[in-house]
Design an enzyme around this catalytic site. Sequence first.
Site, PDB file in Angstrom:
ATOM      1  N   HIS A 268      83.608  67.236  54.965  1.00 46.22           N
ATOM      2  CA  HIS A 268      82.922  66.172  54.622  1.00 46.22           C
ATOM      3  C   HIS A 268      81.992  65.648  53.698  1.00 46.22           C
ATOM      4  O   HIS A 268      81.568  64.932  52.371  1.00 46.22           O
ATOM      5  CB  HIS A 268      83.340  65.129  55.466  1.00 46.22           C
ATOM      6  CG  HIS A 268      84.289  64.894  56.666  1.00 46.22           C
ATOM      7  ND1 HIS A 268      85.464  65.010  55.725  1.00 46.22           N
ATOM      8  CD2 HIS A 268      84.313  65.037  57.666  1.00 46.22           C
ATOM      9  CE1 HIS A 268      86.509  64.175  56.342  1.00 46.22           C
ATOM     10  NE2 HIS A 268      85.807  64.763  57.875  1.00 46.22           N
TER      11      HIS A 268
ATOM     12  N   GLU B 205      99.636  51.204  39.316  1.00 46.17           N
ATOM     13  CA  GLU B 205     100.381  52.881  38.988  1.00 46.17           C
ATOM     14  C   GLU B 205      99.766  53.930  40.180  1.00 46.17           C
ATOM     15  O   GLU B 205      98.260  54.056  40.030  1.00 46.17           O
ATOM     16  CB  GLU B 205      99.989  53.096  37.498  1.00 46.17           C
ATOM     17  CG  GLU B 205     100.346  52.200  36.485  1.00 46.17           C
ATOM     18  CD  GLU B 205     102.055  52.383  36.128  1.00 46.17           C
ATOM     19  OE1 GLU B 205     102.153  53.017  36.608  1.00 46.17           O
ATOM     20  OE2 GLU B 205     102.512  50.944  35.864  1.00 46.17           O
TER      21      GLU B 205
ATOM     22  N   ASP C  95      91.061  62.625  49.708  1.00 48.54           N
ATOM     23  CA  ASP C  95      91.857  63.210  51.352  1.00 48.54           C
ATOM     24  C   ASP C  95      92.337  64.732  50.969  1.00 48.54           C
ATOM     25  O   ASP C  95      92.000  64.839  49.916  1.00 48.54           O
ATOM     26  CB  ASP C  95      93.478  62.537  51.316  1.00 48.54           C
ATOM     27  CG  ASP C  95      93.663  63.185  52.812  1.00 48.54           C
ATOM     28  OD1 ASP C  95      93.124  63.160  53.861  1.00 48.54           O
ATOM     29  OD2 ASP C  95      95.290  62.852  52.887  1.00 48.54           O
TER      30      ASP C  95
ATOM     31  N   LEU D 170      79.125  48.950  36.529  1.00 50.55           N
ATOM     32  CA  LEU D 170      79.769  49.841  37.142  1.00 50.55           C
ATOM     33  C   LEU D 170      80.089  49.223  39.333  1.00 50.55           C
ATOM     34  O   LEU D 170      78.655  49.552  39.018  1.00 50.55           O
ATOM     35  CB  LEU D 170      80.772  51.413  37.243  1.00 50.55           C
ATOM     36  CG  LEU D 170      81.330  51.952  38.836  1.00 50.55           C
ATOM     37  CD1 LEU D 170      82.574  51.727  38.311  1.00 50.55           C
ATOM     38  CD2 LEU D 170      80.652  53.317  38.679  1.00 50.55           C
TER      39      LEU D 170
ATOM     40  N   TRP E 217      88.391  55.918  63.161  1.00 51.71           N
ATOM     41  CA  TRP E 217      88.180  55.613  64.738  1.00 51.71           C
ATOM     42  C   TRP E 217      89.018  57.121  65.718  1.00 51.71           C
ATOM     43  O   TRP E 217      88.338  57.543  66.927  1.00 51.71           O
ATOM     44  CB  TRP E 217      87.809  54.155  65.693  1.00 51.71           C
ATOM     45  CG  TRP E 217      86.870  53.904  64.684  1.00 51.71           C
ATOM     46  CD1 TRP E 217      87.369  52.443  63.823  1.00 51.71           C
ATOM     47  CD2 TRP E 217      86.059  53.576  64.472  1.00 51.71           C
ATOM     48  NE1 TRP E 217      86.666  51.575  63.168  1.00 51.71           N
ATOM     49  CE2 TRP E 217      85.421  52.478  63.221  1.00 51.71           C
ATOM     50  CE3 TRP E 217      84.746  54.465  64.654  1.00 51.71           C
ATOM     51  CZ2 TRP E 217      84.228  52.166  62.981  1.00 51.71           C
ATOM     52  CZ3 TRP E 217      83.289  54.007  65.064  1.00 51.71           C
ATOM     53  CH2 TRP E 217      82.861  52.887  63.875  1.00 51.71           C
TER      54      TRP E 217
ATOM     55  N   ARG F 205      95.553  59.543  44.603  1.00 55.91           N
ATOM     56  CA  ARG F 205      95.428  60.147  45.933  1.00 55.91           C
ATOM     57  C   ARG F 205      95.553  61.523  46.029  1.00 55.91           C
ATOM     58  O   ARG F 205      96.574  62.554  45.250  1.00 55.91           O
ATOM     59  CB  ARG F 205      96.946  59.737  47.096  1.00 55.91           C
ATOM     60  CG  ARG F 205      96.416  60.429  49.168  1.00 55.91           C
ATOM     61  CD  ARG F 205      97.115  59.496  49.633  1.00 55.91           C
ATOM     62  NE  ARG F 205      96.145  60.482  50.455  1.00 55.91           N
ATOM     63  CZ  ARG F 205      97.202  59.956  51.825  1.00 55.91           C
ATOM     64  NH1 ARG F 205      97.911  58.251  52.493  1.00 55.91           N
ATOM     65  NH2 ARG F 205      96.002  59.825  53.336  1.00 55.91           N
TER      66      ARG F 205
ATOM     67  N   ASN G  45      89.553  66.906  53.048  1.00 59.27           N
ATOM     68  CA  ASN G  45      87.964  67.282  53.159  1.00 59.27           C
ATOM     69  C   ASN G  45      88.164  68.259  54.298  1.00 59.27           C
ATOM     70  O   ASN G  45      87.737  69.834  54.155  1.00 59.27           O
ATOM     71  CB  ASN G  45      87.200  65.826  53.290  1.00 59.27           C
ATOM     72  CG  ASN G  45      86.611  65.131  52.687  1.00 59.27           C
ATOM     73  OD1 ASN G  45      86.705  65.646  51.095  1.00 59.27           O
ATOM     74  ND2 ASN G  45      85.939  64.048  53.320  1.00 59.27           N
TER      75      ASN G  45
HETATM   76  C1  FPP Z   1      90.197  62.380  54.985  1.00 55.37           C
HETATM   77  O1  FPP Z   1      90.389  64.135  54.406  1.00 55.37           O
HETATM   78  C2  FPP Z   1      88.359  61.701  53.737  1.00 55.37           C
HETATM   79  C3  FPP Z   1      87.865  60.836  55.172  1.00 55.37           C
HETATM   80  C4  FPP Z   1      88.202  60.459  56.401  1.00 55.37           C
HETATM   81  C5  FPP Z   1      86.359  61.115  54.629  1.00 55.37           C
HETATM   82  C6  FPP Z   1      85.770  60.559  53.573  1.00 55.37           C
HETATM   83  C7  FPP Z   1      84.927  60.223  52.528  1.00 55.37           C
HETATM   84  C8  FPP Z   1      83.965  60.609  52.326  1.00 55.37           C
HETATM   85  C9  FPP Z   1      84.803  61.477  51.347  1.00 55.37           C
HETATM   86  C10 FPP Z   1      82.766  60.214  52.362  1.00 55.37           C
HETATM   87  C11 FPP Z   1      81.996  59.307  51.772  1.00 55.37           C
HETATM   88  C12 FPP Z   1      81.280  59.490  51.334  1.00 55.37           C
HETATM   89  C13 FPP Z   1      80.012  58.299  51.807  1.00 55.37           C
HETATM   90  C14 FPP Z   1      78.610  57.710  51.115  1.00 55.37           C
HETATM   91  C15 FPP Z   1      80.341  57.094  52.957  1.00 55.37           C
HETATM   92  P1  FPP Z   1      90.464  64.378  55.543  1.00 55.37           P
HETATM   93  O2  FPP Z   1      89.492  64.650  56.748  1.00 55.37           O
HETATM   94  O3  FPP Z   1      91.753  63.390  56.160  1.00 55.37           O
HETATM   95  O4  FPP Z   1      90.964  65.456  55.049  1.00 55.37           O
HETATM   96  P2  FPP Z   1      92.608  66.365  56.134  1.00 55.37           P
HETATM   97  O5  FPP Z   1      93.959  65.485  55.859  1.00 55.37           O
HETATM   98  O6  FPP Z   1      93.043  67.542  55.471  1.00 55.37           O
HETATM   99  O7  FPP Z   1      91.722  66.465  57.477  1.00 55.37           O
END
Ligand code: FPP
Length: 254
Positions: A51, A221, A34, A145, A83, A202, A36
């Site tokens: 992302h 945990e 979380d 893994l 979505w 998280r 990004n």
């Molecule tokens: C949450 O951050 C993150 C996501 C919804 C997307 C996570 C996906 C990746 C890290 C890449 C995955 C890679 C592959 C290959 C499928 P947010 O956007 O909700 O962050 P915010 O809460 O700060 O807005």
Amino acid sequence: MNRLFGWFGAKNPDREMPAHSRENIPQHVAIIMDGNGRWAKSKGMPRIAGHRAGMKNVRTITMAANELGVKVLTLYAFSTENWKRPKEEVDFLMKLPQEFFPLEIDELKKNNVRIRMMGSKEGLPRHSLDAVEAAIEETKDNTGLILNFALNYGGRRELLLGIRRLAEHIRDGEITPDDISEQLFDSYLQSEGLPEPDLLIRTSGEVRISNFMLWQLAYTELWFTDVFWPEFSREHFFEAIRSYQGRARRYGKL
Ligand code: FPP
């Protein structure tokens, strides 16, 4: 122990984790990646840049988990609720598998990593699914893994789909209600065959489960950090592992 040095130029984790910490490594680590969007905003960049940076960090943390001997790493990449985000952002997230896997597949294969997916295939665009399925196929014989992507995944949906299938099997006389045990129910879930997560991480300061692995997290945990996912480093990962190692898991016993 040090079987995977060299993956993506890996450093020796012994230099970063004291020797005693190489024991009691969690078998299964699950991560809610979380932050990004907030990371990107803090840098004055669009959310999608966050992302992409988050996707790049998947490699770093997969490498760190692999070095430690973690058996399963489950990453929450896209939830059934995601979505509802703006179409532009959803479209971008759906393109990430076809960017990530061609870039990483050779190293993943070289390091015996097996790709798996948890979530509903229905609803995913063909191009995303093709990229994931090709990676699953290409790594299906690997024994190291398991890198498990939760994609179009929701814990409640997983439970409902499992219960529906269970009910059908009862209706068809394949099982009776008395057959339903925790073990049997596990086999109706999308995590079938995987151990339950020992540790859930998280990032980004949010302290909730967000519909993730609701059944499987019963005795997991939990570890939360304020660090945003794109900046969650191998050192942060090792810190989480050390915290896990210091905990007494009692499973309700004294
Ligand atoms: C949450 O951050 C993150 C996501 C919804 C997307 C996570 C996906 C990746 C890290 C890449 C995955 C890679 C592959 C290959 C499928 P947010 O956007 O909700 O962050 P915010 O809460 O700060 O807005």
